[in-house]
Write an enzyme that holds these catalytic residues in place. Structure first.
Site, PDB file in Angstrom:
ATOM      1  N   GLY A   9     -30.245  83.963  -6.995  1.00  0.00           N
ATOM      2  CA  GLY A   9     -30.842  85.178  -7.822  1.00  0.00           C
ATOM      3  C   GLY A   9     -31.183  84.598  -9.097  1.00  0.00           C
ATOM      4  O   GLY A   9     -30.193  84.150  -9.977  1.00  0.00           O
ATOM      5  N   GLY A  13     -28.390  88.363 -14.193  1.00  0.00           N
ATOM      6  CA  GLY A  13     -27.200  87.585 -14.320  1.00  0.00           C
ATOM      7  C   GLY A  13     -27.294  86.186 -14.242  1.00  0.00           C
ATOM      8  O   GLY A  13     -26.712  85.273 -14.550  1.00  0.00           O
ATOM      9  N   VAL A  78     -32.283  83.420   0.637  1.00  0.00           N
ATOM     10  CA  VAL A  78     -31.250  82.767   1.138  1.00  0.00           C
ATOM     11  C   VAL A  78     -30.760  84.131   2.152  1.00  0.00           C
ATOM     12  O   VAL A  78     -30.806  85.362   1.868  1.00  0.00           O
ATOM     13  CB  VAL A  78     -29.963  82.710   0.214  1.00  0.00           C
ATOM     14  CG1 VAL A  78     -28.553  82.643   0.540  1.00  0.00           C
ATOM     15  CG2 VAL A  78     -30.440  81.652  -0.820  1.00  0.00           C
ATOM     16  N   GLU A 170     -38.108 108.502 -16.833  1.00  0.00           N
ATOM     17  CA  GLU A 170     -38.972 107.670 -17.528  1.00  0.00           C
ATOM     18  C   GLU A 170     -40.341 107.493 -16.625  1.00  0.00           C
ATOM     19  O   GLU A 170     -41.365 107.820 -17.205  1.00  0.00           O
ATOM     20  CB  GLU A 170     -38.469 106.171 -17.545  1.00  0.00           C
ATOM     21  CG  GLU A 170     -37.281 106.115 -18.722  1.00  0.00           C
ATOM     22  CD  GLU A 170     -36.857 104.597 -18.933  1.00  0.00           C
ATOM     23  OE1 GLU A 170     -36.989 103.658 -18.091  1.00  0.00           O
ATOM     24  OE2 GLU A 170     -36.372 104.517 -20.165  1.00  0.00           O
TER      25      GLU A 170
HETATM   26  C1  LIG Z   1     -36.756 100.357 -12.766  1.00  0.00           C
HETATM   27  C2  LIG Z   1     -35.489  99.954 -13.363  1.00  0.00           C
HETATM   28  C3  LIG Z   1     -35.119 100.278 -14.596  1.00  0.00           C
HETATM   29  C4  LIG Z   1     -34.001  99.861 -15.284  1.00  0.00           C
HETATM   30  N1  LIG Z   1     -33.598 100.120 -16.385  1.00  0.00           N
HETATM   31  C5  LIG Z   1     -32.648  99.553 -17.089  1.00  0.00           C
HETATM   32  C6  LIG Z   1     -32.198  99.773 -18.605  1.00  0.00           C
HETATM   33  O1  LIG Z   1     -33.415 100.429 -19.107  1.00  0.00           O
HETATM   34  N2  LIG Z   1     -31.436  99.088 -19.266  1.00  0.00           N
HETATM   35  C7  LIG Z   1     -30.427  98.414 -18.424  1.00  0.00           C
HETATM   36  O2  LIG Z   1     -29.550  97.876 -18.972  1.00  0.00           O
HETATM   37  N3  LIG Z   1     -30.584  98.447 -17.102  1.00  0.00           N
HETATM   38  C8  LIG Z   1     -31.770  98.925 -16.448  1.00  0.00           C
HETATM   39  N4  LIG Z   1     -31.747  98.564 -15.162  1.00  0.00           N
HETATM   40  C9  LIG Z   1     -30.934  98.023 -14.215  1.00  0.00           C
HETATM   41  C10 LIG Z   1     -30.857  96.508 -14.475  1.00  0.00           C
HETATM   42  O3  LIG Z   1     -32.582  96.020 -14.291  1.00  0.00           O
HETATM   43  C11 LIG Z   1     -30.102  95.726 -13.616  1.00  0.00           C
HETATM   44  O4  LIG Z   1     -28.683  96.178 -13.838  1.00  0.00           O
HETATM   45  C12 LIG Z   1     -30.154  94.316 -13.496  1.00  0.00           C
HETATM   46  O5  LIG Z   1     -31.067  93.760 -13.166  1.00  0.00           O
HETATM   47  C13 LIG Z   1     -29.071  93.474 -12.598  1.00  0.00           C
HETATM   48  O6  LIG Z   1     -28.985  92.181 -12.764  1.00  0.00           O
HETATM   49  P1  LIG Z   1     -28.710  91.076 -11.519  1.00  0.00           P
HETATM   50  O7  LIG Z   1     -28.954  89.691 -12.194  1.00  0.00           O
HETATM   51  O8  LIG Z   1     -27.623  91.878 -10.967  1.00  0.00           O
HETATM   52  O9  LIG Z   1     -29.852  91.459 -10.645  1.00  0.00           O
HETATM   53  P2  LIG Z   1     -31.498  91.529 -10.773  1.00  0.00           P
HETATM   54  O10 LIG Z   1     -31.812  91.449 -12.189  1.00  0.00           O
HETATM   55  O11 LIG Z   1     -32.160  92.478  -9.829  1.00  0.00           O
HETATM   56  O12 LIG Z   1     -31.817  89.865  -9.969  1.00  0.00           O
HETATM   57  C14 LIG Z   1     -31.725  89.673  -8.484  1.00  0.00           C
HETATM   58  C15 LIG Z   1     -32.321  88.566  -8.448  1.00  0.00           C
HETATM   59  O13 LIG Z   1     -31.955  87.980  -7.090  1.00  0.00           O
HETATM   60  C16 LIG Z   1     -33.380  87.610  -6.191  1.00  0.00           C
HETATM   61  N5  LIG Z   1     -32.695  87.647  -4.794  1.00  0.00           N
HETATM   62  C17 LIG Z   1     -32.253  88.783  -4.275  1.00  0.00           C
HETATM   63  N6  LIG Z   1     -31.864  88.525  -2.937  1.00  0.00           N
HETATM   64  C18 LIG Z   1     -32.342  87.223  -3.008  1.00  0.00           C
HETATM   65  C19 LIG Z   1     -32.072  86.165  -1.787  1.00  0.00           C
HETATM   66  N7  LIG Z   1     -31.558  86.607  -0.546  1.00  0.00           N
HETATM   67  N8  LIG Z   1     -32.389  85.109  -1.909  1.00  0.00           N
HETATM   68  C20 LIG Z   1     -32.890  84.682  -3.016  1.00  0.00           C
HETATM   69  N9  LIG Z   1     -33.075  85.490  -4.197  1.00  0.00           N
HETATM   70  C21 LIG Z   1     -32.601  86.745  -4.036  1.00  0.00           C
HETATM   71  C22 LIG Z   1     -34.263  88.689  -6.468  1.00  0.00           C
HETATM   72  O14 LIG Z   1     -35.454  88.355  -6.121  1.00  0.00           O
HETATM   73  C23 LIG Z   1     -33.822  88.914  -7.946  1.00  0.00           C
HETATM   74  O15 LIG Z   1     -34.869  87.832  -8.930  1.00  0.00           O
HETATM   75  C24 LIG Z   1     -33.092  99.168 -14.461  1.00  0.00           C
HETATM   76  C25 LIG Z   1     -33.114  98.955 -12.964  1.00  0.00           C
HETATM   77  C26 LIG Z   1     -34.403  99.210 -12.395  1.00  0.00           C
HETATM   78  C27 LIG Z   1     -35.024  98.830 -11.110  1.00  0.00           C
END
Ligand SMILES: Cc1cc2nc3c(=O)[nH]c(=O)nc-3n(C[C@H](O)[C@H](O)[C@H](O)COP(=O)(O)OP(=O)(O)OC[C@H]3O[C@@H](n4cnc5c(N)ncnc54)[C@H](O)[C@@H]3O)c2cc1C
Length: 416
Positions: A9, A13, A78, A170
């Site tokens: 991912g 993060g 994955v 929003e």
């Molecule tokens: C519409 C929307 C608005 C938001 N607004 C805000 C905001 O204003 N402020 C804020 O702080 N947070 C906001 N958030 C929340 C924030 O985006 C998330 O908390 C953040 O993205 C989490 O980060 P992450 O790295 O855990 O996951 P993500 O950023 O979601 O990244 C996960 C990644 O893993 C990849 N992935 C998943 N499964 C697999 C797999 N099996 N194999 C390979 N790749 C995979 C995906 O393609 C993706 O690129 C918002 C979320 C959304 C949906």
């Protein structure tokens, strides 16, 4: 020999962790994502409402590491993780071995046991979904312009957003804004300003993560924009013709959008460890999986007490996990994760927002300026920052939205 770190991912993060490990001699990194781009999800609603183009809020993952000799990027989905063998597999069966694993797969929508609603009410999590929502909104206005029967026009010009968190607020505010300030000039037979926008929230108030005063201000500002806010409104059914609300009148609407539940990405179910009821892995204070100190889960896919599912938490966990992996390699003790609260923000329409950080609470124009600043600052990629600033200045000055394209020839209304 450098230790191999596998990161699944490249969201907030995973990308942060990979960057923190770039050019470190003691590790080599494999960064796997099922998409080729890192996505700035907080601005997805702007793509969904034609304020920004998809490429403005996404960057190719590979391009982030072109100069990083110790980072390999793979486009792969994955589907299997074996903690004991220290091996993952993608959909084609290709294996990925690791010395250290970071699962950063994020979250997905949850339809509360009603997956059949998804077809009629897409969520907002990926670029494809944002473009689909944009298509449905713009097409609804086109179809209404072609419709002579006022009774049939009503559901075409009715938009329902389910879920009163920041995304729902929003999205609803932005749809109302587009209808009343942008589209209003372009149609002849219909009055886009007459479009009805409903925001449905099952709980007693909007924005439960915000202080009550700010949430009340948001509800007031939404009302001024023309959004009908209904709290205590539990959705009981969604089909191509409208939304059934428990104990209330049915809302006829062709366009329904889902901003209600989220759960961890389905990949967490493949790890074979205890999950909470939203599918998140219950991690140790250093974000490692209990019993597997070399495997970590971070961001939206993990749960730790008091840590919200927000971008800053995912970024901080990514930074810390990279540091802890290097500490382990060097034989130093690890540091537990501690959430540093960066505050909460949400915009309401074009010039208003609410924001809180520590004791400071802002609303209205000032909060909107703060929102603007933070979002430009955190957007990844210089090109994107410039593109977004230009788009926003343009739309601010002239009430135009440049990305009003309906893509795809499939102009059917959702199935009835
Ligand atoms: C519409 C929307 C608005 C938001 N607004 C805000 C905001 O204003 N402020 C804020 O702080 N947070 C906001 N958030 C929340 C924030 O985006 C998330 O908390 C953040 O993205 C989490 O980060 P992450 O790295 O855990 O996951 P993500 O950023 O979601 O990244 C996960 C990644 O893993 C990849 N992935 C998943 N499964 C697999 C797999 N099996 N194999 C390979 N790749 C995979 C995906 O393609 C993706 O690129 C918002 C979320 C959304 C949906």
């Amino acid at each position: 020999v450098p230790k191999h770190v596998l990161i699944i991912g490249a969201g907030f993060g995973g990308l942060t962790a990979a960057k923190a490990l770039t050019d470190k001699q003691d590790v080599r990194v494999t960064l796997v994502d099922r998409r080729n781009h890192h996505l700035f999800q907080p601005l997805l609603y702007q793509v969904a409402t034609a304020g920004l183009n998809p490429a403005d809020i996404a960057v190719p993952i590979r391009a982030q590491f072109s100069a990083a000799s110790n980072v390999q990027v793979h486009l792969a989905d994955v589907v299997e993780i074996d903690l004991n063998e220290k091996r993952a597999r993608d959909a084609s069966g290709a294996p990925f071995k690791w010395d250290y694993l970071i699962v950063a797969c994020g979250s997905q929508h949850s339809y509360f046991g009603h997956p059949e609603w998804e077809e009629f009410a897409p969520g907002l999590k990926t670029l494809e979904q944002a473009v689909e929502i944009r298509r449905r909104i713009l097409f609804a206005f086109e179809a209404a312009e072609n419709e002579l029967d006022p009774a049939k026009r009503l559901p075409l010009l009715s938009f329902v957003v389910v879920g009163g968190g920041p995304t729902g607020v929003e999205l609803a505010g932005s749809i109302a804004d587009v209808a009343r300030t942008v589209l209003v000039k372009d149609f002849r037979k219909i009055d886009p300003a007459s479009a009805r926008v409903f925001l449905l929230e099952a709980g007693p108030r909007l924005l439960p993560a915000f202080p009550e005063k700010l949430a009340a201000r948001a509800a007031h500002d939404l009302g001024e924009l023309g959004v009908t806010v209904r709290t205590g409104a539990m959705v009981a059914g969604i089909d191509g013709t409208g939304v059934e609300v428990k104990g209330a009148e049915r809302i006829p609407a062709h366009s329904v959008f889902w901003a209600a539940g989220v759960q961890a990405d389905a990949l967490t179910k493949r790890i074979g460890v205890p999950l909470d009821r939203n599918g998140r892995v219950k991690v140790e204070p250093d974000c490692s999986i209990p019993g597997h100190p070399d495997a970590f889960v971070i961001g939206d896919a993990a749960t730790l007490p008091g840590v919200p599912g927000l971008a800053p938490a995912a970024i901080q966990m990514g930074e810390l996990t990279a540091k802890n992996i290097r500490a382990s390699i060097e034989g130093r003790p690890r540091t537990p994760y501690k959430y540093r609260d960066k505050g909460n923000m949400a915009t309401i329409g074009k010039h208003r927002a609410i924001a809180e950080t520590g004791k400071l609470q802002l609303s209205g124009y000032l909060a909107w300026l703060a929102w603007l600043f933070v979002h430009i600052l955190y957007l990844i990629g210089f090109r994107n920052r410039i593109a977004v600033l230009l788009e926003w200045t343009w739309s601010y000055l002239f009430s135009k939205r440049g990305a009003r394209l309906i893509t795809g020839r499939d102009w059917k209304l959702p199935k009835e």
